[in-house]
Design a protein around this motif. Structure first.
Motif, PDB file in Angstrom:
ATOM      1  N   ALA A 132       3.905 -43.386   9.699  1.00  9.39           N
ATOM      2  CA  ALA A 132       5.010 -42.950   9.336  1.00  9.39           C
ATOM      3  C   ALA A 132       4.207 -40.970   9.006  1.00  9.39           C
ATOM      4  N   VAL A 133       3.596 -41.281   8.558  1.00 11.11           N
ATOM      5  CA  VAL A 133       2.181 -39.607   8.173  1.00 11.11           C
ATOM      6  C   VAL A 133       2.523 -39.171  10.319  1.00 11.11           C
ATOM      7  N   GLN A 134       2.224 -39.438  10.897  1.00 10.50           N
ATOM      8  CA  GLN A 134       2.295 -38.964  11.985  1.00 10.50           C
ATOM      9  C   GLN A 134       3.638 -38.574  12.789  1.00 10.50           C
ATOM     10  N   VAL A 135       4.600 -38.699  11.730  1.00  7.11           N
ATOM     11  CA  VAL A 135       5.964 -38.430  12.803  1.00  7.11           C
ATOM     12  C   VAL A 135       6.150 -37.550  11.513  1.00  7.11           C
ATOM     13  N   VAL A 136       6.225 -37.193  10.885  1.00  7.37           N
ATOM     14  CA  VAL A 136       6.812 -36.035   9.252  1.00  7.37           C
ATOM     15  C   VAL A 136       6.192 -35.139  10.701  1.00  7.37           C
ATOM     16  N   GLN A 137       7.377 -33.868  10.116  1.00 11.77           N
ATOM     17  CA  GLN A 137       7.723 -32.701  10.647  1.00 11.77           C
ATOM     18  C   GLN A 137       8.787 -32.090  10.216  1.00 11.77           C
ATOM     19  N   PRO A 138       8.343 -30.433  10.284  1.00 15.19           N
ATOM     20  CA  PRO A 138      10.052 -30.400   9.592  1.00 15.19           C
ATOM     21  C   PRO A 138      11.333 -30.124  10.601  1.00 15.19           C
ATOM     22  N   GLY A 139      12.166 -30.379  10.120  1.00 14.29           N
ATOM     23  CA  GLY A 139      13.609 -30.532  11.026  1.00 14.29           C
ATOM     24  C   GLY A 139      13.757 -30.701  11.184  1.00 14.29           C
ATOM     25  N   ARG A 140      12.917 -32.386  11.348  1.00 10.71           N
ATOM     26  CA  ARG A 140      13.327 -33.927  11.601  1.00 10.71           C
ATOM     27  C   ARG A 140      13.913 -34.889  10.252  1.00 10.71           C
ATOM     28  N   ARG A 189      20.531 -38.345   6.238  1.00  9.41           N
ATOM     29  CA  ARG A 189      20.906 -38.000   6.906  1.00  9.41           C
ATOM     30  C   ARG A 189      20.127 -36.009   6.591  1.00  9.41           C
ATOM     31  N   ARG A 190      19.011 -36.003   5.258  1.00 10.58           N
ATOM     32  CA  ARG A 190      19.019 -35.698   4.891  1.00 10.58           C
ATOM     33  C   ARG A 190      17.096 -35.110   5.687  1.00 10.58           C
ATOM     34  N   MET A 191      17.475 -34.062   5.474  1.00  9.07           N
ATOM     35  CA  MET A 191      15.688 -33.569   6.599  1.00  9.07           C
ATOM     36  C   MET A 191      14.378 -33.110   6.020  1.00  9.07           C
ATOM     37  N   LEU A 192      13.033 -33.814   6.328  1.00 11.03           N
ATOM     38  CA  LEU A 192      11.738 -32.817   6.191  1.00 11.03           C
ATOM     39  C   LEU A 192      11.819 -31.098   6.250  1.00 11.03           C
ATOM     40  N   THR A 193      11.619 -30.266   5.350  1.00  8.88           N
ATOM     41  CA  THR A 193      11.381 -29.275   5.408  1.00  8.88           C
ATOM     42  C   THR A 193       9.682 -28.505   5.878  1.00  8.88           C
ATOM     43  N   GLU A 194       9.685 -27.062   5.851  1.00  7.42           N
ATOM     44  CA  GLU A 194       8.516 -26.794   5.509  1.00  7.42           C
ATOM     45  C   GLU A 194       8.381 -26.623   4.510  1.00  7.42           C
ATOM     46  N   GLY A 195       7.219 -27.588   3.901  1.00  5.16           N
ATOM     47  CA  GLY A 195       6.331 -27.223   2.385  1.00  5.16           C
ATOM     48  C   GLY A 195       6.649 -28.255   1.731  1.00  5.16           C
ATOM     49  N   MET A 196       7.598 -28.769   1.859  1.00  5.06           N
ATOM     50  CA  MET A 196       8.274 -30.701   1.441  1.00  5.06           C
ATOM     51  C   MET A 196       6.948 -31.225   0.674  1.00  5.06           C
ATOM     52  N   VAL A 197       6.956 -31.457  -0.638  1.00  2.00           N
ATOM     53  CA  VAL A 197       5.897 -32.333  -0.811  1.00  2.00           C
ATOM     54  C   VAL A 197       6.091 -33.805  -0.491  1.00  2.00           C
ATOM     55  N   ILE A 198       5.699 -34.631  -0.170  1.00  2.00           N
ATOM     56  CA  ILE A 198       6.386 -36.766   0.087  1.00  2.00           C
ATOM     57  C   ILE A 198       5.003 -37.087  -0.739  1.00  2.00           C
ATOM     58  N   LYS A 239       4.340 -27.100   9.997  1.00  2.00           N
ATOM     59  CA  LYS A 239       4.693 -27.064  11.099  1.00  2.00           C
ATOM     60  C   LYS A 239       3.885 -27.358  11.816  1.00  2.00           C
ATOM     61  N   ARG A 240       2.399 -27.397  11.583  1.00  2.00           N
ATOM     62  CA  ARG A 240       1.286 -27.744  12.278  1.00  2.00           C
ATOM     63  C   ARG A 240       0.822 -29.264  12.276  1.00  2.00           C
ATOM     64  N   GLY A 241       1.125 -29.690  11.246  1.00  3.69           N
ATOM     65  CA  GLY A 241       1.663 -31.164  10.910  1.00  3.69           C
ATOM     66  C   GLY A 241       1.483 -31.320   9.739  1.00  3.69           C
ATOM     67  N   PRO A 242       1.340 -32.635   9.044  1.00  6.12           N
ATOM     68  CA  PRO A 242       0.617 -33.018   7.827  1.00  6.12           C
ATOM     69  C   PRO A 242      -0.215 -32.588   7.106  1.00  6.12           C
ATOM     70  N   ILE A 243      -0.357 -32.196   6.215  1.00  2.80           N
ATOM     71  CA  ILE A 243      -1.476 -32.070   5.569  1.00  2.80           C
ATOM     72  C   ILE A 243      -1.824 -33.091   4.152  1.00  2.80           C
ATOM     73  N   VAL A 244      -2.765 -34.016   4.555  1.00  2.00           N
ATOM     74  CA  VAL A 244      -2.486 -35.004   3.443  1.00  2.00           C
ATOM     75  C   VAL A 244      -3.478 -34.611   2.718  1.00  2.00           C
ATOM     76  N   VAL A 245      -3.175 -35.181   1.184  1.00  2.00           N
ATOM     77  CA  VAL A 245      -3.927 -34.650   0.087  1.00  2.00           C
ATOM     78  C   VAL A 245      -4.713 -35.319   0.049  1.00  2.00           C
ATOM     79  N   THR A 246      -4.678 -36.928  -0.137  1.00  2.00           N
ATOM     80  CA  THR A 246      -4.829 -37.937  -0.861  1.00  2.00           C
ATOM     81  C   THR A 246      -6.504 -39.149  -0.032  1.00  2.00           C
TER      82      THR A 246
END
Length: 247
Positions: A132-140, A189-198, A239-246
């Motif tokens: 799931a982490v691998q598939v997230v990116q802005p615009g999806r 239909r919600r979208m992932l966006t640049e900088g979103m924290v989830i 855009k460069r891929g997810p940043i996992v902070v944990t």
């Protein structure tokens, strides 16, 4: 939360690193005979030492610094006099606030001796999280997360707990975009966006589809004998891929 500055990202990294370290510490201290309250006190002390406040206490007046759920208890377990036994599966969920920023993580631990079915479930749940982490990116769409989790679960013969899922985090413990299902919801239909924290936090089970609230008003559980595992990261969509902070 949407990350807009390097300072915000660094603050999120700091609190994310703390909750990840505290979760690992608690897992390493698990041993038969200790109570879940004693385990929670380890987490409480470690959070306070790092200048963090327990998010469940701060936001919901939860009766424990962390959530500790044993065996058929799936989530939101209250630390109490329950004693850890050999062979138990223990889920530890640690979330905290520091400098106004929240992060959330969790993991399932097996108290030796581990059974093969426990190890397989935990391995597959970690795999579902990673995919799931691998598939997230802005615009999806947000529903790509649930699709990745559900496909992984089904491929290995597991179900997902449908009333527990991922969520927005950062300025609060739970915030926009709200509940993110761990199953594929084609109408979302919600979208992932640049900088979103989830967060992304799959709950995979050996047969349950839902967890029911117990009489204490907090703990969510399945039928006894059903195994469930959960692993959770807080991450930033970029855009460069997810940043996992944990990590």
């Amino acid at each position: 939360m949407t990350i807009e500055t390097e300072e915000q990202l660094e603050m999120l990294r700091r609190v994310g690193g703390v909750v990840a370290a505290v979760c690992r510490l608690m897992g390493s201290r698990l041993e038969p005979g200790m109570t879940t309250r004693e385990l929670d006190e380890i987490g409480r002390a470690a959070l306070e030492q790092e200048g963090c406040r327990s998010a469940p206490v701060l936001m919901y007046n939860f009766p424990g610094a962390t959530c500790i759920s044993v065996n058929h208890a799936v989530a939101h377990g209250i630390p109490d006099d329950t004693r850890i036994r050999p062979g138990d599966m223990v889920n530890i969920d640690v979330s905290a606030e520091r400098d106004g920023i929240f992060a959330d993580t969790g993991a399932s631990f097996i108290v030796p001796p581990a059974r093969p079915e426990q190890e397989r479930l935990c391995q597959t749940t970690r795999k579902a999280l990673n995919r799931a982490v691998q598939v997230v990116q802005p615009g999806r769409r947000l529903n790509t997360i649930g699709r990745a989790i559900e496909r992984t679960a089904r491929a290995h013969g597991y179900t997902v707990i449908r009333n527990l899922g991922s969520h927005g985090v950062g300025n609060s413990l739970h915030e926009a975009p709200g509940f993110i299902p761990s199953y594929y919801e084609p109408g979302d239909r919600r979208m992932l966006t640049e900088g979103m924290v989830i967060t992304i936090e799959p709950f995979l089970s050996t047969g349950a589809d839902f967890a029911e609230e117990m009489d204490d008003g907090w703990t969510l559980a399945t039928d006894e004998g059903v195994l469930t595992a959960q692993y959770e990261h807080t991450l930033v969509i970029t855009k460069r891929g997810p940043i996992v902070v944990t990590v």
